[in-house]
Write an enzyme that holds these catalytic residues in place. Structure first.
Site, PDB file in Angstrom:
ATOM      1  N   GLY A   1       2.774  -1.133   4.305  1.00  0.00           N
ATOM      2  CA  GLY A   1       2.821   0.287   3.970  1.00  0.00           C
ATOM      3  C   GLY A   1       4.251   0.761   3.818  1.00  0.00           C
ATOM      4  O   GLY A   1       4.907   0.543   2.788  1.00  0.00           O
ATOM      5  N   GLY A   2       4.776   1.383   4.868  1.00  0.00           N
ATOM      6  CA  GLY A   2       6.107   2.006   4.836  1.00  0.00           C
ATOM      7  C   GLY A   2       7.208   1.162   4.214  1.00  0.00           C
ATOM      8  O   GLY A   2       7.977   1.653   3.370  1.00  0.00           O
TER       9      GLY A   2
ATOM     10  N   ASN B   1       0.864  -1.184   0.000  1.00  0.00           N
ATOM     11  CA  ASN B   1       0.000   0.000   0.000  1.00  0.00           C
ATOM     12  C   ASN B   1       0.902   1.236   0.000  1.00  0.00           C
ATOM     13  O   ASN B   1       1.488   1.575   1.019  1.00  0.00           O
ATOM     14  CB  ASN B   1      -0.895  -0.036   1.260  1.00  0.00           C
ATOM     15  CG  ASN B   1      -1.747   1.214   1.385  1.00  0.00           C
ATOM     16  OD1 ASN B   1      -1.838   2.016   0.456  1.00  0.00           O
ATOM     17  ND2 ASN B   1      -2.369   1.381   2.542  1.00  0.00           N
ATOM     18  N   TRP B   2       0.978   1.875  -1.157  1.00  0.00           N
ATOM     19  CA  TRP B   2       1.888   3.019  -1.281  1.00  0.00           C
ATOM     20  C   TRP B   2       1.294   4.328  -0.764  1.00  0.00           C
ATOM     21  O   TRP B   2       1.972   5.357  -0.759  1.00  0.00           O
ATOM     22  CB  TRP B   2       2.317   3.191  -2.751  1.00  0.00           C
ATOM     23  CG  TRP B   2       3.399   2.254  -3.154  1.00  0.00           C
ATOM     24  CD1 TRP B   2       4.040   1.330  -2.360  1.00  0.00           C
ATOM     25  CD2 TRP B   2       3.994   2.145  -4.453  1.00  0.00           C
ATOM     26  NE1 TRP B   2       4.989   0.658  -3.082  1.00  0.00           N
ATOM     27  CE2 TRP B   2       4.980   1.138  -4.374  1.00  0.00           C
ATOM     28  CE3 TRP B   2       3.794   2.792  -5.674  1.00  0.00           C
ATOM     29  CZ2 TRP B   2       5.766   0.773  -5.477  1.00  0.00           C
ATOM     30  CZ3 TRP B   2       4.560   2.434  -6.773  1.00  0.00           C
ATOM     31  CH2 TRP B   2       5.535   1.435  -6.662  1.00  0.00           C
TER      32      TRP B   2
ATOM     33  N   GLY C   1       1.944   2.177  10.675  1.00  0.00           N
ATOM     34  CA  GLY C   1       2.894   3.282  10.539  1.00  0.00           C
ATOM     35  C   GLY C   1       3.526   3.707  11.856  1.00  0.00           C
ATOM     36  O   GLY C   1       4.145   4.762  11.941  1.00  0.00           O
TER      37      GLY C   1
ATOM     38  N   SER D   1       2.994  -2.302  10.372  1.00  0.00           N
ATOM     39  CA  SER D   1       4.437  -2.324  10.653  1.00  0.00           C
ATOM     40  C   SER D   1       5.106  -3.653  10.325  1.00  0.00           C
ATOM     41  O   SER D   1       5.992  -4.112  11.059  1.00  0.00           O
ATOM     42  CB  SER D   1       4.706  -1.921  12.109  1.00  0.00           C
ATOM     43  OG  SER D   1       4.256  -0.600  12.331  1.00  0.00           O
TER      44      SER D   1
ATOM     45  N   GLU E   1      -7.311   4.571   7.308  1.00  0.00           N
ATOM     46  CA  GLU E   1      -7.131   5.995   7.009  1.00  0.00           C
ATOM     47  C   GLU E   1      -8.345   6.542   6.258  1.00  0.00           C
ATOM     48  O   GLU E   1      -8.710   7.701   6.404  1.00  0.00           O
ATOM     49  CB  GLU E   1      -5.830   6.191   6.208  1.00  0.00           C
ATOM     50  CG  GLU E   1      -4.614   6.031   7.115  1.00  0.00           C
ATOM     51  CD  GLU E   1      -3.359   5.529   6.428  1.00  0.00           C
ATOM     52  OE1 GLU E   1      -3.260   5.602   5.194  1.00  0.00           O
ATOM     53  OE2 GLU E   1      -2.463   5.040   7.147  1.00  0.00           O
TER      54      GLU E   1
END
Ligand code: PGA
Length: 243
Positions: free
Chosen positions: A226-227, A9-10, A169, A205, A95
């Site tokens: 994500g990150g 997920n960018w 995150g 994470s 989000e």
């Protein structure tokens, strides 16, 4: 060996040039039997689609509207994503729920629409820290599943991502016990709905150094990252996780 899915997920990161550069580097190195799915921001659909053409790597949108077209300023058509070669739609990421006020009722329509046009929805569910501290995790997960899948009658071509909001995150990954317990609960709820074969991915994470331990857990059918998905170096070990 279980089928394993690793999704990236960018969020609102990268431009088209960075997208092309990422895929050139990533595709030159990646070797895995895991199923890979990328969710780039909408402005990069074209660069993502052309970069992944001819590869087995899938992609999709981070959000969608529940109609194919019309006067809905600012929305992106999932029908067009499909025409461009996209296959998946992330729906109900925390989000979206938190910052854009998306409700269970709306998400149910999105899930239904994605399925109706032959795309694969990945519905995200997860509790906040307060809800966990109050012992409401299972209740929240059940409610979000029930609402999000309320217009849904069967579980093929559907995926669920369990993302505890407090682990997104933050660098704070859920413990093995917490992940196992939540995944068991989600699978149980899906079984009750007759959606036995729906994969349940863990997100929050996920990193190179914790992915192997998490991948081995029963009930964990993949990751939503994500990150750590933004750089080839940090994503490759997760994408290629083998257990
Ligand atoms: P994270 O994000 O891996 O940066 O925690 C996960 C997600 O929001 O999908």
């Amino acid at each position: 060996m279980k089928s394993f899915y690793v999704a990236a997920n960018w969020k609102m990161h990268k431009n088209p040039e960075q997208t092309r550069k990422f895929f050139k580097n990533f595709l030159a190195q990646v070797q895995t039997r895991n199923h890979l799915i990328f969710f780039p921001p909408a402005a990069n659909f074209e660069s993502c689609a052309s970069s992944l053409l001819g590869s087995s790597v899938k992609w999709g949108s981070q959000n969608c509207y529940h109609l194919a077209q019309g006067a809905f300023t600012g929305e992106n058509s999932l029908q067009v994503v499909k025409e461009m070669g996209g296959t998946h739609a992330l729906i109900g990421h925390s989000e979206r729920r938190q910052f854009f006020g998306e409700t269970g009722e709306l998400l149910a329509k999105k899930v239904k629409f994605a399925k109706d046009i032959g795309m694969i929805p990945m519905l995200c569910v997860g509790e906040s820290l307060t809800e966990r501290d109050q012992g409401k995790t299972n209740q929240v997960l059940s409610e979000q599943l029930k609402q999000g899948l309320s217009l849904q009658t069967e579980g093929s071509n559907l995926m669920i991502a369990y993302e505890p909001v407090w682990a997104i995150g933050t660098g704070r990954v859920a413990s093995v016990e917490q992940v196992q317990e939540a995944h068991a609960h989600i699978h149980q709820e899906l079984n009750n709905l007759g959606m036995t074969r729906t994969p349940v991915l863990y997100g929050g994470s996920v990193k190179a150094d914790n992915c192997l331990q998490l991948a081995r857990l029963e009930g964990v059918d993949g990751f939503l990252v994500g990150g750590a998905s933004l750089e080839v170096e940090s994503f490759l070990p997760i994408a290629q996780v083998q257990f």
